[in-house]
Design a protein around this motif. Structure first.
Motif, PDB file in Angstrom:
ATOM      1  N   PRO A 122      32.110  40.096 -28.655  1.00 43.78           N
ATOM      2  CA  PRO A 122      32.096  38.630 -28.747  1.00 43.78           C
ATOM      3  C   PRO A 122      30.733  38.050 -28.390  1.00 43.78           C
ATOM      4  O   PRO A 122      29.924  38.699 -27.725  1.00 43.78           O
ATOM      5  N   ALA A 123      30.533  36.810 -28.827  1.00 43.20           N
ATOM      6  CA  ALA A 123      29.280  36.122 -28.511  1.00 43.20           C
ATOM      7  C   ALA A 123      29.228  35.831 -27.013  1.00 43.20           C
ATOM      8  O   ALA A 123      30.251  35.852 -26.334  1.00 43.20           O
ATOM      9  N   ASN A 154      42.209  39.601 -23.154  1.00 39.37           N
ATOM     10  CA  ASN A 154      41.931  38.917 -21.884  1.00 39.37           C
ATOM     11  C   ASN A 154      41.525  39.916 -20.816  1.00 39.37           C
ATOM     12  O   ASN A 154      42.232  40.911 -20.609  1.00 39.37           O
ATOM     13  N   SER A 178      31.721  33.370 -25.222  1.00 42.85           N
ATOM     14  CA  SER A 178      33.127  33.711 -24.973  1.00 42.85           C
ATOM     15  C   SER A 178      33.161  34.898 -24.027  1.00 42.85           C
ATOM     16  O   SER A 178      33.176  36.030 -24.436  1.00 42.85           O
TER      17      SER A 178
END
Lengths: 190, 222
Positions: free
Chosen positions: A182-183, A45, A186
């Protein structure tokens, strides 16, 4: 008659004693119970912070700009998760185009701590530990003075999009060679 | 003097905190023998009977180990056979997540009991004897969990529930068994004292009856 009664009493006493002595072997049993064990997956996060020079939050509704004006906008990214990560950001307009930095805005990008990957992303040069924030990505935005794109009533967005990937078990000599980004869907956007 | 007391107190606190941390690290199954009660430690926010404190927040590429100790805290009168089996993943979501992970369960200094994806039952499908334990005895299990580095992003924050069932059979201590350690459970008082009292009482009643009969016989003859 009396002898029989005495015999009965003796037998009763020994029967009671014997039954008590053998009690443990009658009490043995089997029993079972269930343990519900839990495996949980961690996550990565990050959160983008935008401040002004007065350490106030950058206005959510934006600011009015004039050609040639300079806007204070200090951008940092914090690791709000519990695992260290590699980080990269993309700066674009509302349509996802990066050329807004050439046509409308110019920024004072911090090239000491951030690396231009040449692929549309800026990479933070070191692993970002949990709870830590990056050095500022940039601190001010200058509006082009003579751009044809800057017309009255125009609305511009300058989006900063952050992407993070775990650094544990993700060895790399440089953030540019890190795997597993990440893509685009996201992401953490500001 | 105050300083010394402060130092001593600090050291005791530090040791006790460290000790507690060490105690809390592993999973524990405790069979108390009291009405067939089991205690599972340490539990978690997800499950009160959770034995996997070290398998939280697992990340791709992790290779983790969880030690679990099974204790027999039943009293000295019995020895227990402890079995376990895996009931597998609790639900479909757990199955989907746990099927991505590789798990082994090994009885320490002994054989591997389980070696498959975490949602399976493998060698633990049937009741598996962990050992025959006397009072105070224990058996150590080691669970390993390997998370593939290719684990998909969609599994972030997922939770997998895995049921294990433990079964105990209590058996009588035999003469050939080694003498179990004294556990302070008070066997002598709780069992033999009532038996002896009952026996002594019965003998006393018997003697009184015999005396009365004799007296009656003497009086009758007079």
């Amino acid at each position: 008659m009396k002898n029989n009664r005495i015999k009965i009493v003796i037998i009763s006493v020994f029967a009671v004693a014997a039954s008590l002595m053998t009690q443990p072997s009658l009490a043995f049993y089997s029993t079972s119970s269930i343990a519900t064990n839990v495996v949980t997956a961690g996550d990565i996060n990050v959160k983008i912070f935008e401040k002004t020079s007065g350490n106030k939050d950058f206005p959510q509704d934006g600011v009015y700009i004039m050609p040639g004006s300079i806007v204070s906008k200090i951008v940092t990214v914090k690791n709000t998760g519990s695992h260290p990560c590699w980080l990269r950001v993309k700066i674009s307009d509302q349509n996802g185009r990066s050329d807004i930095l050439q046509d409308v805005f110019s920024i004072d990008l911090n090239y000491i701590d951030w690396i231009d990957g040449g692929d549309g992303y800026y990479y933070y040069s070191q692993i970002l530990r949990p709870g830590r924030s990056t050095e500022k990505l940039f601190s001010q935005v200058k509006v082009a003075g003579n751009s044809a794109a800057v017309k009255p009533e125009s609305v511009f967005e300058l989006n900063v999009i952050a992407f993070a990937v775990q650094s544990e078990h993700n060895d790399a000599v440089s953030p540019l060679s890190v795997a597993g980004w990440p893509a685009e869907e996201s992401r953490e956007t500001a | 003097m105050k300083k010394i007391i402060n130092i001593v107190v600090s050291v005791i606190l530090a040791v006790s905190v460290t000790g507690f941390h060490a105690y809390a690290a592993g999973g524990k199954v405790i069979y108390s023998g009291n009405c067939g009660k089991y205690f599972f430690r340490p539990g978690s926010a997800y499950s009160l009977t959770d034995l996997f404190p070290d398998f939280k927040g697992v990340m791709p590429g992790d290779s983790l180990t969880q030690d679990i100790t099974v204790f027999n805290r039943a009293d000295n009168r019995v020895k227990v056979k402890i079995f376990m089996r895996s009931l597998g993943a609790v639900d479909e979501m757990s199955k989907k997540f746990l099927s991505q992970l590789h798990m082994t369960v090994t009885k320490l200094s002994d054989t591997k009991l389980f070696d498959a994806t975490a949602d399976e039952k493998d060698g633990l499908e049937e009741w598996t004897l962990l050992g025959t334990l006397y009072s105070g005895g224990k058996v150590d299990l080691r669970v390993t969990l390997d998370v593939p580095v290719t684990l998909d992003n969609e599994f972030q924050k997922w939770v997998g529930l895995l049921d294990w069932e433990f079964k105990v059979e209590e058996l009588e201590i035999e003469k050939t068994d080694p003498k179990p350690p004294y556990t302070g459970s008070g066997n002598i008082l709780t069992f033999w004292l009532p038996v002896c009292s009952m026996f002594a009482g019965s003998v006393a009643v018997f003697v009184i009856l015999v005396k009365k009969n004799k007296e009656k016989a003497v009086n009758g003859s007079v």
